[in-house]
Design a protein around this motif. Structure first.
Motif, mmCIF file in Angstrom:
data_model
loop_
_atom_site.group_PDB
_atom_site.id
_atom_site.type_symbol
_atom_site.label_atom_id
_atom_site.label_comp_id
_atom_site.label_asym_id
_atom_site.label_seq_id
_atom_site.Cartn_x
_atom_site.Cartn_y
_atom_site.Cartn_z
ATOM 1 N N VAL A 192 0.254 2.773 -9.898
ATOM 2 C CA VAL A 192 1.477 3.435 -10.352
ATOM 3 C C VAL A 192 1.967 4.457 -9.333
ATOM 4 O O VAL A 192 3.154 4.777 -9.299
ATOM 5 N N LYS A 193 1.076 4.969 -8.497
ATOM 6 C CA LYS A 193 1.482 5.957 -7.484
ATOM 7 C C LYS A 193 0.584 5.799 -6.264
ATOM 8 O O LYS A 193 -0.644 5.774 -6.385
ATOM 9 N N VAL A 194 1.198 5.665 -5.081
ATOM 10 C CA VAL A 194 0.442 5.625 -3.826
ATOM 11 C C VAL A 194 0.312 7.057 -3.337
ATOM 12 O O VAL A 194 1.300 7.713 -3.001
ATOM 13 N N LEU A 195 -0.915 7.576 -3.348
ATOM 14 C CA LEU A 195 -1.162 8.952 -2.924
ATOM 15 C C LEU A 195 -1.289 9.054 -1.404
ATOM 16 O O LEU A 195 -0.915 10.066 -0.814
ATOM 17 N N LEU B 174 -8.052 6.727 -7.010
ATOM 18 C CA LEU B 174 -8.433 8.137 -7.110
ATOM 19 C C LEU B 174 -8.147 8.696 -8.504
ATOM 20 O O LEU B 174 -8.767 9.666 -8.915
ATOM 21 N N MET B 175 -7.185 8.079 -9.201
ATOM 22 C CA MET B 175 -6.844 8.510 -10.565
ATOM 23 C C MET B 175 -6.747 7.262 -11.438
ATOM 24 O O MET B 175 -6.400 6.186 -10.958
ATOM 25 N N HIS B 176 -7.033 7.453 -12.722
ATOM 26 C CA HIS B 176 -7.048 6.305 -13.631
ATOM 27 C C HIS B 176 -6.414 6.702 -14.960
ATOM 28 O O HIS B 176 -6.649 7.782 -15.481
ATOM 29 N N SER B 177 -5.600 5.792 -15.512
ATOM 30 C CA SER B 177 -4.977 6.039 -16.818
ATOM 31 C C SER B 177 -4.766 4.705 -17.520
ATOM 32 O O SER B 177 -5.010 3.644 -16.939
ATOM 33 N N GLY C 236 -4.542 -6.280 11.747
ATOM 34 C CA GLY C 236 -4.789 -7.705 11.565
ATOM 35 C C GLY C 236 -5.359 -7.926 10.178
ATOM 36 O O GLY C 236 -4.753 -7.546 9.189
ATOM 37 N N GLU C 237 -6.547 -8.497 10.085
ATOM 38 C CA GLU C 237 -7.196 -8.716 8.786
ATOM 39 C C GLU C 237 -8.123 -7.565 8.411
ATOM 40 O O GLU C 237 -8.592 -7.486 7.283
ATOM 41 N N ARG C 238 -8.394 -6.683 9.344
ATOM 42 C CA ARG C 238 -9.353 -5.598 9.116
ATOM 43 C C ARG C 238 -8.663 -4.400 8.465
ATOM 44 O O ARG C 238 -7.650 -3.911 8.970
ATOM 45 N N VAL C 239 -9.207 -3.935 7.345
ATOM 46 C CA VAL C 239 -8.681 -2.749 6.668
ATOM 47 C C VAL C 239 -9.281 -1.522 7.336
ATOM 48 O O VAL C 239 -10.498 -1.329 7.317
ATOM 49 N N LEU C 240 -8.416 -0.710 7.970
ATOM 50 C CA LEU C 240 -8.900 0.521 8.603
ATOM 51 C C LEU C 240 -9.135 1.609 7.553
ATOM 52 O O LEU C 240 -10.077 2.382 7.659
ATOM 53 N N ARG C 241 -8.229 1.655 6.598
ATOM 54 C CA ARG C 241 -8.383 2.607 5.500
ATOM 55 C C ARG C 241 -7.678 2.038 4.277
ATOM 56 O O ARG C 241 -6.526 1.603 4.362
ATOM 57 N N PRO C 242 -8.353 2.010 3.114
ATOM 58 C CA PRO C 242 -7.675 1.490 1.917
ATOM 59 C C PRO C 242 -6.588 2.458 1.455
ATOM 60 O O PRO C 242 -6.655 3.659 1.713
ATOM 61 N N ALA C 243 -5.597 1.923 0.766
ATOM 62 C CA ALA C 243 -4.556 2.768 0.199
ATOM 63 C C ALA C 243 -5.155 3.529 -0.982
ATOM 64 O O ALA C 243 -5.804 2.941 -1.842
ATOM 65 N N ARG C 244 -4.922 4.817 -1.011
ATOM 66 C CA ARG C 244 -5.458 5.650 -2.099
ATOM 67 C C ARG C 244 -4.380 5.766 -3.157
ATOM 68 O O ARG C 244 -3.264 6.220 -2.863
ATOM 69 N N VAL C 245 -4.722 5.332 -4.382
ATOM 70 C CA VAL C 245 -3.698 5.167 -5.409
ATOM 71 C C VAL C 245 -4.147 5.711 -6.758
ATOM 72 O O VAL C 245 -5.335 5.920 -6.996
ATOM 73 N N ALA C 246 -3.135 5.894 -7.633
ATOM 74 C CA ALA C 246 -3.384 6.168 -9.040
ATOM 75 C C ALA C 246 -3.171 4.854 -9.775
ATOM 76 O O ALA C 246 -2.177 4.178 -9.566
#
Length: 197
Positions: free
Chosen positions: A171-174, A157-160, A181-191
């Protein structure tokens, strides 16, 4: 009334002891054996042996055919059973993942409350039970500060840019990510920070 017989009546006494004298009689005269009658279908009949061999061959061929059909049916049944078991597991996992996905907003609220220290009192025990139950069924929260960025499981979500890192790093998990299991329900939103230059 007189009866006319074409052949005279012959009576043979084959007793070993003569009833009048009481003496043992000698061996009776050997009678001529009756002429052998020709037999049809006997053991010496070559045509019958060929017929029996043909019947045996036909029976063996039929038995081999039936055995092959039985083996094919057995293989089809085993494959069907495996497919049904696999489909049952897939349907069960899909249902569990659907329930977990529906509870993601609740889990986000629990996570944020815990981070800000707002989760207190009896709600702590309830939140812990809910998270433990979902974890037992296979739900996993992921996403840590400092782990390498993976576009398959992270959403930037953010880039530097930074000289501190050699590879693209979270650098930061928002918002934490969740997988079942192996299925991603929701990706981690990160900087994300990329290496400089």
């Amino acid at each position: 009334m007189s009866e006319d017989f074409s052949e005279p009546t012959v009576i043979r006494d084959n007793r070993r002891i003569d009833p009048e004298t009481g003496q043992v009689r000698g061996e009776p005269a050997a009678q001529e054996p009756a002429p052998a009658q020709p037999t049809v279908g006997g053991p010496d009949d070559g045509a019958d042996t060929y017929g029996a061999d043909a019947e045996l061959g036909a029976a063996q061929s039929l038995a081999a055919e039936r055995l092959e059909e039985l083996q094919r049916l057995n293989a089809e049944y085993v494959n069907y059973k495996k497919r049904v078991d696999r489909d049952r597991d897939v349907a069960k996992n899909a249902a569990l993942a659907g329930v977990a996905e529906a509870l993601l907003p609740v889990l986000d609220d629990i996570h944020l409350s815990r981070e800000h220290g707002d989760l207190t009192g009896p709600f702590v025990a309830i939140a812990d039970k809910l998270e433990a139950t979902l974890t037992r069924f296979g739900l996993e929260r992921y996403g840590q500060d400092g782990e390498p960025f993976d576009p398959a499981v992270h959403e930037a979500l953010m880039h530097s840019h930074s000289d501190e890192y050699e590879v693209a790093t979270c650098v930061k998990v928002l918002q934490p990510g969740y997988r079942f299991g192996e299925r991603v329900l929701r990706p981690a939103r990160v900087a994300v920070a990329d290496p400089q230059g």
